[in-house]
Design a protein around this motif. Structure first.
Motif, PDB file in Angstrom:
ATOM      1  N   TYR A  49       9.188  -8.195  -6.802  1.00 25.31           N
ATOM      2  CA  TYR A  49       8.783  -7.047  -7.447  1.00 25.31           C
ATOM      3  C   TYR A  49       8.817  -5.839  -6.692  1.00 25.31           C
ATOM      4  N   ILE A  50       8.513  -5.546  -5.509  1.00 23.79           N
ATOM      5  CA  ILE A  50       8.598  -4.504  -4.846  1.00 23.79           C
ATOM      6  C   ILE A  50      10.253  -3.905  -4.689  1.00 23.79           C
ATOM      7  N   VAL A  51      10.793  -5.093  -4.384  1.00 21.58           N
ATOM      8  CA  VAL A  51      12.631  -4.449  -4.386  1.00 21.58           C
ATOM      9  C   VAL A  51      12.890  -4.082  -5.672  1.00 21.58           C
ATOM     10  N   VAL A  52      12.735  -4.788  -6.732  1.00 23.28           N
ATOM     11  CA  VAL A  52      13.171  -4.294  -8.157  1.00 23.28           C
ATOM     12  C   VAL A  52      12.666  -3.038  -8.334  1.00 23.28           C
ATOM     13  N   ASP A  53      11.319  -2.710  -8.056  1.00 20.89           N
ATOM     14  CA  ASP A  53      10.785  -1.511  -8.497  1.00 20.89           C
ATOM     15  C   ASP A  53      11.231  -0.358  -7.814  1.00 20.89           C
ATOM     16  N   VAL A  54      11.549  -0.507  -6.529  1.00 26.15           N
ATOM     17  CA  VAL A  54      12.217   0.548  -5.701  1.00 26.15           C
ATOM     18  C   VAL A  54      13.766   0.743  -6.330  1.00 26.15           C
ATOM     19  N   ILE A  55      14.496  -0.177  -6.684  1.00 23.38           N
ATOM     20  CA  ILE A  55      15.749   0.141  -7.370  1.00 23.38           C
ATOM     21  C   ILE A  55      15.576   0.934  -8.620  1.00 23.38           C
ATOM     22  N   ARG A  56      14.537   0.408  -9.440  1.00 25.99           N
ATOM     23  CA  ARG A  56      14.518   0.938 -10.628  1.00 25.99           C
ATOM     24  C   ARG A  56      13.978   2.547 -10.476  1.00 25.99           C
ATOM     25  N   ARG A  57      13.255   2.830  -9.516  1.00 29.17           N
ATOM     26  CA  ARG A  57      12.833   4.253  -9.235  1.00 29.17           C
ATOM     27  C   ARG A  57      13.811   5.010  -8.876  1.00 29.17           C
ATOM     28  N   LYS A  58      14.839   4.514  -8.222  1.00 31.63           N
ATOM     29  CA  LYS A  58      15.743   5.108  -7.546  1.00 31.63           C
ATOM     30  C   LYS A  58      16.854   5.407  -8.820  1.00 31.63           C
ATOM     31  N   LYS A  59      16.992   4.602  -9.620  1.00 29.71           N
ATOM     32  CA  LYS A  59      17.695   4.906 -10.866  1.00 29.71           C
ATOM     33  C   LYS A  59      17.213   5.896 -11.861  1.00 29.71           C
ATOM     34  N   VAL A  60      15.972   5.961 -11.944  1.00 26.17           N
ATOM     35  CA  VAL A  60      15.067   6.946 -12.880  1.00 26.17           C
ATOM     36  C   VAL A  60      15.174   8.362 -12.022  1.00 26.17           C
ATOM     37  N   ASN A 112       0.978  -1.278  -0.028  1.00 25.26           N
ATOM     38  CA  ASN A 112      -0.011  -0.043  -0.268  1.00 25.26           C
ATOM     39  C   ASN A 112       0.939   1.362  -0.099  1.00 25.26           C
ATOM     40  N   LEU A 113       1.918   1.073   0.799  1.00 28.74           N
ATOM     41  CA  LEU A 113       2.754   2.352   0.931  1.00 28.74           C
ATOM     42  C   LEU A 113       3.602   2.446  -0.492  1.00 28.74           C
ATOM     43  N   HIS A 114       3.777   1.630  -1.158  1.00 31.42           N
ATOM     44  CA  HIS A 114       4.770   1.520  -2.320  1.00 31.42           C
ATOM     45  C   HIS A 114       3.899   2.062  -3.324  1.00 31.42           C
ATOM     46  N   PHE A 115       2.716   2.040  -3.372  1.00 28.82           N
ATOM     47  CA  PHE A 115       2.022   2.395  -4.711  1.00 28.82           C
ATOM     48  C   PHE A 115       1.039   3.623  -4.280  1.00 28.82           C
ATOM     49  N   GLY A 116       1.181   4.126  -3.012  1.00 27.80           N
ATOM     50  CA  GLY A 116       0.561   5.198  -2.476  1.00 27.80           C
ATOM     51  C   GLY A 116      -1.053   5.024  -2.405  1.00 27.80           C
ATOM     52  N   SER A 117      -1.467   3.715  -2.466  1.00 26.24           N
ATOM     53  CA  SER A 117      -3.091   3.567  -2.515  1.00 26.24           C
ATOM     54  C   SER A 117      -3.318   2.357  -1.405  1.00 26.24           C
ATOM     55  N   LEU A 118      -4.530   2.513  -1.063  1.00 25.06           N
ATOM     56  CA  LEU A 118      -4.809   1.075  -0.377  1.00 25.06           C
ATOM     57  C   LEU A 118      -5.483   0.031  -1.187  1.00 25.06           C
ATOM     58  N   LEU A 119      -5.489   0.420  -2.410  1.00 25.84           N
ATOM     59  CA  LEU A 119      -6.283  -0.629  -3.262  1.00 25.84           C
ATOM     60  C   LEU A 119      -5.566  -2.105  -3.430  1.00 25.84           C
ATOM     61  N   PRO A 120      -4.082  -1.977  -3.679  1.00 22.24           N
ATOM     62  CA  PRO A 120      -3.286  -3.098  -3.840  1.00 22.24           C
ATOM     63  C   PRO A 120      -3.650  -4.156  -2.610  1.00 22.24           C
ATOM     64  N   GLY A 121      -3.510  -3.723  -1.396  1.00 22.04           N
ATOM     65  CA  GLY A 121      -3.579  -4.566  -0.092  1.00 22.04           C
ATOM     66  C   GLY A 121      -5.033  -4.992  -0.204  1.00 22.04           C
ATOM     67  N   CYS A 122      -6.229  -4.334  -0.595  1.00 20.66           N
ATOM     68  CA  CYS A 122      -7.396  -4.616  -0.766  1.00 20.66           C
ATOM     69  C   CYS A 122      -7.508  -5.782  -1.654  1.00 20.66           C
ATOM     70  N   ILE A 123      -6.966  -5.706  -3.112  1.00 24.60           N
ATOM     71  CA  ILE A 123      -7.000  -6.790  -3.747  1.00 24.60           C
ATOM     72  C   ILE A 123      -6.471  -8.178  -3.429  1.00 24.60           C
ATOM     73  N   ILE A 124      -5.368  -8.056  -2.930  1.00 24.26           N
ATOM     74  CA  ILE A 124      -4.573  -9.390  -2.624  1.00 24.26           C
ATOM     75  C   ILE A 124      -5.337  -9.920  -1.282  1.00 24.26           C
TER      76      ILE A 124
END
Length: 300
Positions: A280-291, A218-230
């Motif tokens: 996926y979250i860890v990889v996306d954090v690394i990607r965001r930092k590079k961007v 939820n924190l990573h995507f700035g929304s409660l929707l991902p947590g609600c879905i899974i």
């Protein structure tokens, strides 16, 4: 000409902790009052309805008044709609992101059962009973899981993290707090009570894992929707598709897992379930930092 008084709108990130806490307490109190008649009517009542015990039906239906009471309280006291609370003000549903999250979770959900496939058997289930179970869960499970997201993670994210995406010290402290509370809330589930000695805290810890993952997602995507879905998909599948011999709900699922319910396997299977999503979250954090790093270099 008389001026109309404009209603003050309080954005989720502007709402004080005291107001959020008041909304939660009032919502829970109203919810428990509304649950009382269901408790008297269904809890510990002998027999079953469409293959489901009345106590289990109570367990599912009890979340309906609790959910709507908390939603009503947040709306009135915090001036925030359910949509804004979940997505953030002006937030929209990201279909691609939602499908990725759903796919990764389903992959992780399947892995433990693939490992113990020889222990899984089909159950003799009547079509009418199974259809009723699926309909009941489609109508209620999303309220149960969304209620838990609102209570355990939503208010802390909306108040503590101020709708901001980022792994700050404060956010991680809040993640730890809600993880412990979520684990304690599930400490009396049959999977935990069936353990003995030092295995009991290990079994409780298995509920801390999804509690932490839900918060981070939820924190990573700035929304409660991902947590609600899974959270919804997890409970829906466990309540309708496959259950264990020691399960929270003894209902007519299609499959039954006869793997011995030991705490070590519970913890291992839970880790495997959420591993693809966390990778996926860890990889996306690394990607965001590079961007972000490349953007900073470009601005210099």
């Amino acid at each position: 000409m008389k001026k109309t008084k404009e209603k003050k709108i309080i954005l989720p990130n502007e709402c004080s902790f005291g107001r959020w806490l008041l909304a939660l307490v009032v919502g829970l109190l109203i919810g428990f009052v509304l649950v009382a008649p269901l408790y008297l009517l269904l809890y510990n009542r002998e027999g079953t309805f469409m293959g489901i015990s009345y106590t289990d039906i109570f367990g599912v239906l009890s979340f309906v008044p609790l959910f709507w009471a908390v939603v009503f309280s947040i709306r009135v006291i915090c001036k925030t709609s359910l949509k804004d609370f979940i997505l953030g003000v002006g937030g929209k549903i990201n279909v691609k992101e939602s499908l990725i999250i759903l796919g990764l979770f389903l992959l992780g959900f399947a892995v433990p059962y693939i490992i113990v496939a020889k222990n899984i058997e089909f159950r003799s289930v009547k079509f009418g009973e199974f259809a009723f179970l699926v309909a009941l869960m489609l109508l209620t499970a999303w309220m149960q899981t969304t209620f838990e997201e609102l209570v355990f993670r939503g208010i802390l994210i909306r108040w503590g993290c101020k709708n901001k995406v980022g792994y700050t010290k404060k956010a991680l402290i809040l993640a730890a707090i809600t993880t412990v509370l979520f684990a304690i809330f599930h400490a009396f589930n049959p999977e935990v009570l069936s353990q003995k000695g030092f295995l009991i805290p290990i079994a409780i810890f298995t509920y801390a894992i999804p509690g932490f993952v839900f918060f981070i997602v939820n924190l990573h995507f700035g929304s409660l929707l991902p947590g609600c879905i899974i959270h919804f998909i997890n409970n829906f599948l466990l309540f309708t598709l496959i259950s264990s011999e020691i399960s929270v709900v003894t209902n007519p699922t299609l499959l039954i897992d006869k793997t011995p319910e030991n705490a070590i396997w519970l913890m291992t299977s839970t880790i495997l379930t959420y591993l693809p999503l966390m990778i996926y979250i860890v990889v996306d954090v690394i990607r965001r930092k590079k961007v972000a790093s490349m953007a900073n270099k470009g601005n210099q």
